[in-house]
Write an enzyme that holds these catalytic residues in place. Structure first.
Site, PDB file in Angstrom:
ATOM      1  N   GLU A 257       7.649   2.011  -5.873  1.00  0.00           N
ATOM      2  CA  GLU A 257       7.676   1.494  -4.500  1.00  0.00           C
ATOM      3  C   GLU A 257       7.949   2.654  -3.537  1.00  0.00           C
ATOM      4  O   GLU A 257       8.537   3.669  -3.921  1.00  0.00           O
ATOM      5  CB  GLU A 257       8.780   0.424  -4.485  1.00  0.00           C
ATOM      6  CG  GLU A 257       9.136  -0.262  -3.217  1.00  0.00           C
ATOM      7  CD  GLU A 257       8.058  -1.060  -2.533  1.00  0.00           C
ATOM      8  OE1 GLU A 257       7.008  -0.472  -2.215  1.00  0.00           O
ATOM      9  OE2 GLU A 257       8.283  -2.244  -2.243  1.00  0.00           O
ATOM     10  N   ASP A 258       7.513   2.502  -2.298  1.00  0.00           N
ATOM     11  CA  ASP A 258       7.772   3.558  -1.309  1.00  0.00           C
ATOM     12  C   ASP A 258       9.207   3.536  -0.796  1.00  0.00           C
ATOM     13  O   ASP A 258       9.877   4.553  -0.727  1.00  0.00           O
ATOM     14  CB  ASP A 258       6.779   3.470  -0.122  1.00  0.00           C
ATOM     15  CG  ASP A 258       6.759   2.088   0.535  1.00  0.00           C
ATOM     16  OD1 ASP A 258       7.369   1.138   0.009  1.00  0.00           O
ATOM     17  OD2 ASP A 258       6.099   1.960   1.591  1.00  0.00           O
TER      18      ASP A 258
ATOM     19  N   LYS B  36      16.910   2.848   1.631  1.00  0.00           N
ATOM     20  CA  LYS B  36      17.634   2.639   2.892  1.00  0.00           C
ATOM     21  C   LYS B  36      18.818   1.735   2.568  1.00  0.00           C
ATOM     22  O   LYS B  36      18.831   0.547   2.904  1.00  0.00           O
ATOM     23  CB  LYS B  36      16.689   1.925   3.864  1.00  0.00           C
ATOM     24  CG  LYS B  36      16.457   2.657   5.165  1.00  0.00           C
ATOM     25  CD  LYS B  36      15.745   1.729   6.123  1.00  0.00           C
ATOM     26  CE  LYS B  36      14.523   2.357   6.732  1.00  0.00           C
ATOM     27  NZ  LYS B  36      13.846   1.469   7.692  1.00  0.00           N
TER      28      LYS B  36
ATOM     29  N   ARG C  27       0.809  -1.188   0.000  1.00  0.00           N
ATOM     30  CA  ARG C  27       0.000   0.000   0.000  1.00  0.00           C
ATOM     31  C   ARG C  27       0.860   1.263   0.000  1.00  0.00           C
ATOM     32  O   ARG C  27       0.422   2.326  -0.351  1.00  0.00           O
ATOM     33  CB  ARG C  27      -0.923   0.003   1.233  1.00  0.00           C
ATOM     34  CG  ARG C  27      -2.053  -1.032   1.105  1.00  0.00           C
ATOM     35  CD  ARG C  27      -2.772  -1.190   2.450  1.00  0.00           C
ATOM     36  NE  ARG C  27      -1.898  -1.955   3.312  1.00  0.00           N
ATOM     37  CZ  ARG C  27      -2.144  -3.221   3.671  1.00  0.00           C
ATOM     38  NH1 ARG C  27      -3.264  -3.789   3.317  1.00  0.00           N
ATOM     39  NH2 ARG C  27      -1.317  -3.892   4.406  1.00  0.00           N
ATOM     40  N   GLY C  28       2.136   1.077   0.427  1.00  0.00           N
ATOM     41  CA  GLY C  28       3.023   2.233   0.594  1.00  0.00           C
ATOM     42  C   GLY C  28       3.288   3.041  -0.662  1.00  0.00           C
ATOM     43  O   GLY C  28       3.576   4.229  -0.594  1.00  0.00           O
TER      44      GLY C  28
ATOM     45  N   LEU D  49      11.363  -6.341  -3.330  1.00  0.00           N
ATOM     46  CA  LEU D  49      11.520  -5.970  -4.732  1.00  0.00           C
ATOM     47  C   LEU D  49      12.142  -7.087  -5.553  1.00  0.00           C
ATOM     48  O   LEU D  49      11.767  -7.317  -6.699  1.00  0.00           O
ATOM     49  CB  LEU D  49      12.372  -4.704  -4.831  1.00  0.00           C
ATOM     50  CG  LEU D  49      11.658  -3.504  -5.413  1.00  0.00           C
ATOM     51  CD1 LEU D  49      11.435  -3.670  -6.899  1.00  0.00           C
ATOM     52  CD2 LEU D  49      10.284  -3.330  -4.753  1.00  0.00           C
TER      53      LEU D  49
ATOM     54  N   GLY E 162      15.660  -5.231   0.418  1.00  0.00           N
ATOM     55  CA  GLY E 162      15.617  -5.513  -1.009  1.00  0.00           C
ATOM     56  C   GLY E 162      14.877  -6.808  -1.340  1.00  0.00           C
ATOM     57  O   GLY E 162      14.611  -7.097  -2.500  1.00  0.00           O
TER      58      GLY E 162
ATOM     59  N   ASP F 155      14.420  -1.508   1.415  1.00  0.00           N
ATOM     60  CA  ASP F 155      15.120  -1.699   2.675  1.00  0.00           C
ATOM     61  C   ASP F 155      16.098  -2.870   2.472  1.00  0.00           C
ATOM     62  O   ASP F 155      17.160  -2.690   1.893  1.00  0.00           O
ATOM     63  CB  ASP F 155      14.031  -1.982   3.727  1.00  0.00           C
ATOM     64  CG  ASP F 155      14.533  -2.034   5.149  1.00  0.00           C
ATOM     65  OD1 ASP F 155      15.598  -1.497   5.429  1.00  0.00           O
ATOM     66  OD2 ASP F 155      13.826  -2.615   6.002  1.00  0.00           O
TER      67      ASP F 155
ATOM     68  N   ASP G 174       3.816   3.316   6.622  1.00  0.00           N
ATOM     69  CA  ASP G 174       3.040   3.139   7.848  1.00  0.00           C
ATOM     70  C   ASP G 174       3.903   2.729   9.033  1.00  0.00           C
ATOM     71  O   ASP G 174       5.013   2.227   8.878  1.00  0.00           O
ATOM     72  CB  ASP G 174       2.004   2.032   7.654  1.00  0.00           C
ATOM     73  CG  ASP G 174       2.654   0.650   7.558  1.00  0.00           C
ATOM     74  OD1 ASP G 174       3.505   0.466   6.674  1.00  0.00           O
ATOM     75  OD2 ASP G 174       2.337  -0.222   8.399  1.00  0.00           O
TER      76      ASP G 174
HETATM   77  P1  IMP Z   1      12.372  -4.911   2.097  1.00  0.00           P
HETATM   78  O1  IMP Z   1      11.842  -6.195   1.563  1.00  0.00           O
HETATM   79  O2  IMP Z   1      13.193  -5.128   3.344  1.00  0.00           O
HETATM   80  O3  IMP Z   1      13.129  -4.098   1.077  1.00  0.00           O
HETATM   81  O4  IMP Z   1      11.122  -4.124   2.661  1.00  0.00           O
HETATM   82  C1  IMP Z   1      10.421  -3.196   1.947  1.00  0.00           C
HETATM   83  C2  IMP Z   1       9.096  -2.915   2.631  1.00  0.00           C
HETATM   84  O5  IMP Z   1       9.264  -2.824   4.049  1.00  0.00           O
HETATM   85  C3  IMP Z   1       8.544  -1.597   2.192  1.00  0.00           C
HETATM   86  O6  IMP Z   1       7.710  -1.736   1.076  1.00  0.00           O
HETATM   87  C4  IMP Z   1       7.810  -1.116   3.440  1.00  0.00           C
HETATM   88  O7  IMP Z   1       6.492  -1.586   3.435  1.00  0.00           O
HETATM   89  C5  IMP Z   1       8.533  -1.756   4.592  1.00  0.00           C
HETATM   90  N1  IMP Z   1       9.481  -0.816   5.262  1.00  0.00           N
HETATM   91  C6  IMP Z   1      10.821  -0.874   5.272  1.00  0.00           C
HETATM   92  N2  IMP Z   1      11.365   0.124   5.977  1.00  0.00           N
HETATM   93  C7  IMP Z   1      10.330   0.861   6.431  1.00  0.00           C
HETATM   94  C8  IMP Z   1      10.241   2.064   7.244  1.00  0.00           C
HETATM   95  O8  IMP Z   1      11.242   2.676   7.684  1.00  0.00           O
HETATM   96  N3  IMP Z   1       8.986   2.525   7.484  1.00  0.00           N
HETATM   97  C9  IMP Z   1       7.866   1.895   7.038  1.00  0.00           C
HETATM   98  N4  IMP Z   1       7.903   0.787   6.277  1.00  0.00           N
HETATM   99  C10 IMP Z   1       9.126   0.267   5.987  1.00  0.00           C
HETATM  100 MG    MG Z   2       4.547  -1.587   5.885  1.00  0.00          MG
END
Ligand code: IMP
Ligand code: MG
Length: 187
Positions: free
Chosen positions: A104-105, A136, A47-48, A113, A110, A108, A164
Site C-alpha cells: 500500500e502507498d 501517518k 492506484r497509489g 486496510l 486505517g 492514514d 495523488d
Molecule cells: P485510510 O483508509 O484513511 O487509511 O486511507 C488510505 C488511503 O487514503 C490511501 O490509500 C490513499 O489513497 C489516501 N490518502 C491518505 N492520506 C493521503 C495523502 O496524504 N495523500 C494522498 N493520498 C492519501
Molecule cells: Mg487517493
C-alpha cells in the site's frame, strides 16, 4: 483542463527519490530474509501502491506473483476516509494457503486496510502481511498490524510517488507536502 504544476503548491520535498529508493531496497531485502524458503503473492493496492510495488519487487529475491486490487475510500483526493470502503477491483486468483504481502502507498485512518484485511482473511491465506510506504500514524482510527513500513510521517497531505491530489501527480519520483493555501483543484 487546467492542472496546476506541482511547483506551484509544494510546501516541501518530504522524501527524496534517493531516500525512497534506498529505503525500498532495504524493505525488499528484509522481506527476502523473512520469507526465505517461501513463495509470495504480492497484492498491490491500486492506484497509489503501483510505484512502490514496482520498485519493491525488484528487491525481493523470492519466487513471487503479483496481483492487483482496487479499493475506493477517498472519493476525491483529500476527502476523509469514513470506513465505508468498496472493493472496485478484486483478485483474479484464489489466495487460499498462500503467503500474501499487501503493498500500500499510505496508511492514514486505517479503514481501507482494515476492510481489505477482513475480506482477504475470509479466503484463508497461509499468512497476510502488510507493507506500506508511508505511515501517518497520528491519524489512525482503527488498529492495523503493519509489519513493514517505509517512513512514518506527520499529519500532512502528501503527493507524488503513487500518491495523488485529485488523481494527479502520482508520477513524481519523490514525495512532497501540499501547501493547502496554494493548491487549486483542476478546473
Ligand atoms: P485510510 O483508509 O484513511 O487509511 O486511507 C488510505 C488511503 O487514503 C490511501 O490509500 C490513499 O489513497 C489516501 N490518502 C491518505 N492520506 C493521503 C495523502 O496524504 N495523500 C494522498 N493520498 C492519501
Ligand atoms: Mg487517493
Amino acid at each position: 483542463m487546467a492542472v496546476q504544476h506541482w511547483q506551484d503548491f509544494i510546501k516541501k520535498e518530504l522524501v527524496s527519490e534517493e531516500k525512497l529508493q534506498a529505503r525500498i531496497k532495504e524493505l525488499g531485502e528484509e522481506i527476502t530474509r523473512d520469507f526465505a524458503g517461501k513463495e509470495l503473492l504480492v497484492i498491490s493496492i491500486l492506484r497509489g501502491g503501483v510505484m512502490i510495488t514496482a520498485d519493491l519487487i525488484r528487491h525481493i529475491d523470492l519466487p513471487l506473483a503479483v496481483e492487483f486490487m482496487a479499493v475506493a475510500s477517498y472519493e476525491q483526493g483529500m476527502r476523509q476516509s469514513d470506513g465505508d470502503v468498496r472493493i472496485t477491483l478484486d483478485l483474479r486468483t484464489p489466495i487460499k494457503g498462500r503467503h500474501v504481502l499487501i503493498v500500500e502507498d499510505i496508511i492514514d485512518s486505517g479503514h481501507t486496510l482494515k476492510s481489505v484485511l477482513e475480506l482477504l482473511q475470509t479466503r484463508n491465506p497461509a499468512s497476510l502481511t502488510i507493507c506500506t510506504l508511508l505511515d501517518k500514524f497520528e491519524r489512525r482510527e482503527v488498529d492495523v498490524d503493519i509489519r513493514y513500513s517505509g517512513f512514518k510521517i506527520e499529519n500532512e497531505f502528501v503527493f507524488g510517488y503513487g500518491l495523488d491530489v485529485d488523481e494527479y501527480y502520482r508520477n513524481l519520483p519523490f514525495i512532497g507536502t501540499v501547501d493547502l493555501e496554494k493548491y487549486e483543484p483542476p478546473s
